[in-house]
Enzyme design. Structure first.
Site, PDB file in Angstrom:
ATOM      1  N   GLU A 132      -9.200 -10.251  -8.236  1.00  0.00           N
ATOM      2  CA  GLU A 132      -8.251  -9.159  -7.987  1.00  0.00           C
ATOM      3  C   GLU A 132      -7.044  -9.242  -8.921  1.00  0.00           C
ATOM      4  O   GLU A 132      -6.532  -8.209  -9.363  1.00  0.00           O
ATOM      5  CB  GLU A 132      -7.822  -9.189  -6.518  1.00  0.00           C
ATOM      6  N   HIS A 166      -2.137  -5.457   1.342  1.00  0.00           N
ATOM      7  CA  HIS A 166      -3.407  -6.130   1.054  1.00  0.00           C
ATOM      8  C   HIS A 166      -3.083  -7.528   0.554  1.00  0.00           C
ATOM      9  O   HIS A 166      -2.109  -7.706  -0.167  1.00  0.00           O
ATOM     10  CB  HIS A 166      -4.199  -5.393  -0.029  1.00  0.00           C
ATOM     11  N   TYR A 206     -12.401  -2.607  -3.689  1.00  0.00           N
ATOM     12  CA  TYR A 206     -12.945  -2.626  -2.327  1.00  0.00           C
ATOM     13  C   TYR A 206     -14.474  -2.553  -2.317  1.00  0.00           C
ATOM     14  O   TYR A 206     -15.060  -2.082  -1.344  1.00  0.00           O
ATOM     15  CB  TYR A 206     -12.348  -1.482  -1.509  1.00  0.00           C
ATOM     16  N   ASN A 254      -1.992  -0.098   7.043  1.00  0.00           N
ATOM     17  CA  ASN A 254      -1.499  -1.416   7.463  1.00  0.00           C
ATOM     18  C   ASN A 254      -0.669  -2.112   6.397  1.00  0.00           C
ATOM     19  O   ASN A 254      -0.563  -3.337   6.379  1.00  0.00           O
ATOM     20  CB  ASN A 254      -2.663  -2.287   7.937  1.00  0.00           C
ATOM     21  N   LYS A 295       0.826  -1.204   0.000  1.00  0.00           N
ATOM     22  CA  LYS A 295       0.000   0.000   0.000  1.00  0.00           C
ATOM     23  C   LYS A 295       0.869   1.266   0.000  1.00  0.00           C
ATOM     24  O   LYS A 295       2.082   1.186   0.216  1.00  0.00           O
ATOM     25  CB  LYS A 295      -0.928  -0.039   1.220  1.00  0.00           C
TER      26      LYS A 295
HETATM   27  P1  DAT Z   1      -7.800  -7.057   5.429  1.00  0.00           P
HETATM   28  O1  DAT Z   1      -6.981  -5.998   4.730  1.00  0.00           O
HETATM   29  O2  DAT Z   1      -7.051  -7.633   6.593  1.00  0.00           O
HETATM   30  O3  DAT Z   1      -8.345  -8.101   4.494  1.00  0.00           O
HETATM   31  P2  DAT Z   1     -10.494  -5.954   5.488  1.00  0.00           P
HETATM   32  O4  DAT Z   1     -10.680  -6.575   4.146  1.00  0.00           O
HETATM   33  O5  DAT Z   1     -11.493  -6.270   6.554  1.00  0.00           O
HETATM   34  O6  DAT Z   1      -9.042  -6.304   6.082  1.00  0.00           O
HETATM   35  O7  DAT Z   1     -10.460  -4.365   5.341  1.00  0.00           O
HETATM   36  C1  DAT Z   1      -9.826  -3.763   4.241  1.00  0.00           C
HETATM   37  C2  DAT Z   1      -8.985  -2.610   4.715  1.00  0.00           C
HETATM   38  O8  DAT Z   1      -9.831  -1.595   5.248  1.00  0.00           O
HETATM   39  C3  DAT Z   1      -8.026  -2.966   5.849  1.00  0.00           C
HETATM   40  O9  DAT Z   1      -6.804  -3.457   5.376  1.00  0.00           O
HETATM   41  C4  DAT Z   1      -7.863  -1.655   6.566  1.00  0.00           C
HETATM   42  C5  DAT Z   1      -9.211  -0.972   6.369  1.00  0.00           C
HETATM   43  N1  DAT Z   1     -10.078  -1.153   7.528  1.00  0.00           N
HETATM   44  C6  DAT Z   1     -10.840  -2.230   7.813  1.00  0.00           C
HETATM   45  N2  DAT Z   1     -11.554  -2.063   8.936  1.00  0.00           N
HETATM   46  C7  DAT Z   1     -11.231  -0.817   9.362  1.00  0.00           C
HETATM   47  C8  DAT Z   1     -11.640  -0.030  10.482  1.00  0.00           C
HETATM   48  N3  DAT Z   1     -12.535  -0.481  11.374  1.00  0.00           N
HETATM   49  N4  DAT Z   1     -11.087   1.203  10.618  1.00  0.00           N
HETATM   50  C9  DAT Z   1     -10.204   1.676   9.721  1.00  0.00           C
HETATM   51  N5  DAT Z   1      -9.785   0.990   8.639  1.00  0.00           N
HETATM   52  C10 DAT Z   1     -10.291  -0.237   8.472  1.00  0.00           C
HETATM   53 MG    MG Z   2      -9.702  -7.906   2.914  1.00  0.00          MG
END
Ligand code: DAT
Ligand code: MG
Length: 150
Positions: free
Chosen positions: A126, A115, A49, A112, A9
């Site tokens: 994807e 992805h 997303y 974080n 990212k």
């Molecule tokens: P991952 O990236 O572990 O698959 P995800 O698909 O649930 O997680 O969410 C996509 C991204 O969105 C994640 O990498 C960071 C952001 N995100 C998810 N939940 C969040 C939250 N509660 N607050 C802020 N950012 C969040």
């Molecule tokens: Mg995810």
């Protein structure tokens, strides 16, 4: 054998962590079959997303993902999808175990670093979003034959 999409990212690129993060995947044994430095458009971020549309963090997530270049990686290996998710660690850096990418390099929730596709369906979808078929390269590594013999 599975393929998965990994994105380094914008925070990973800004923090000059492309090398250390790619190394985590390589040293585990994953094969790099595609690699691309690119800027994600608003449209691509929205499609990628789309499962998160409407969630409170969605707008910030799209803004972040389009804020600077990312590195898209296509990786191949035995159980590549779950192996990569384990290497990445829990979604929020503050929760991710030490030894994982997110656990070792960050403490933020949203910023974080990586992805990774979370299912075979997501990986196929994807990979098609981020790579043209001719930019995914099949080639042999010496240990492929050892793995096949297992
Ligand atoms: P991952 O990236 O572990 O698959 P995800 O698909 O649930 O997680 O969410 C996509 C991204 O969105 C994640 O990498 C960071 C952001 N995100 C998810 N939940 C969040 C939250 N509660 N607050 C802020 N950012 C969040
Ligand atoms: Mg995810």
């Amino acid at each position: 054998m599975q393929r998965t999409l990994i994105l380094l990212k914008p925070d990973a690129v800004q923090r000059r962590l492309v090398g250390p993060i790619v190394e985590r995947f390589e040293r585990k044994g994953l094969k790099v079959i595609g690699m691309r430095l690119m800027k994600i458009s608003d449209q691509l971020a929205a499609t990628h997303y789309e499962a998160h549309q409407g969630k409170p963090f969605y707008d910030g997530l799209v803004q972040f993902m389009t804020s600077g270049p990312v590195v898209a990686l296509a990786l191949e290996g035995n159980k590549a999808i779950s192996v990569c998710r384990k290497l990445m660690g829990a979604t929020f850096g503050c929760d991710a175990d030490a030894g994982t990418i997110r656990g070792d390099f960050g403490i933020s929730n949203g910023f974080n670093l990586v992805h990774g596709s979370d299912s075979t369906e997501a990986a196929q979808r994807e990979l098609e979003l981020f790579f043209d078929p001719e930019d995914l390269h099949s080639y042999e590594l010496i240990d492929d034959s050892w793995n096949a013999a297992e």
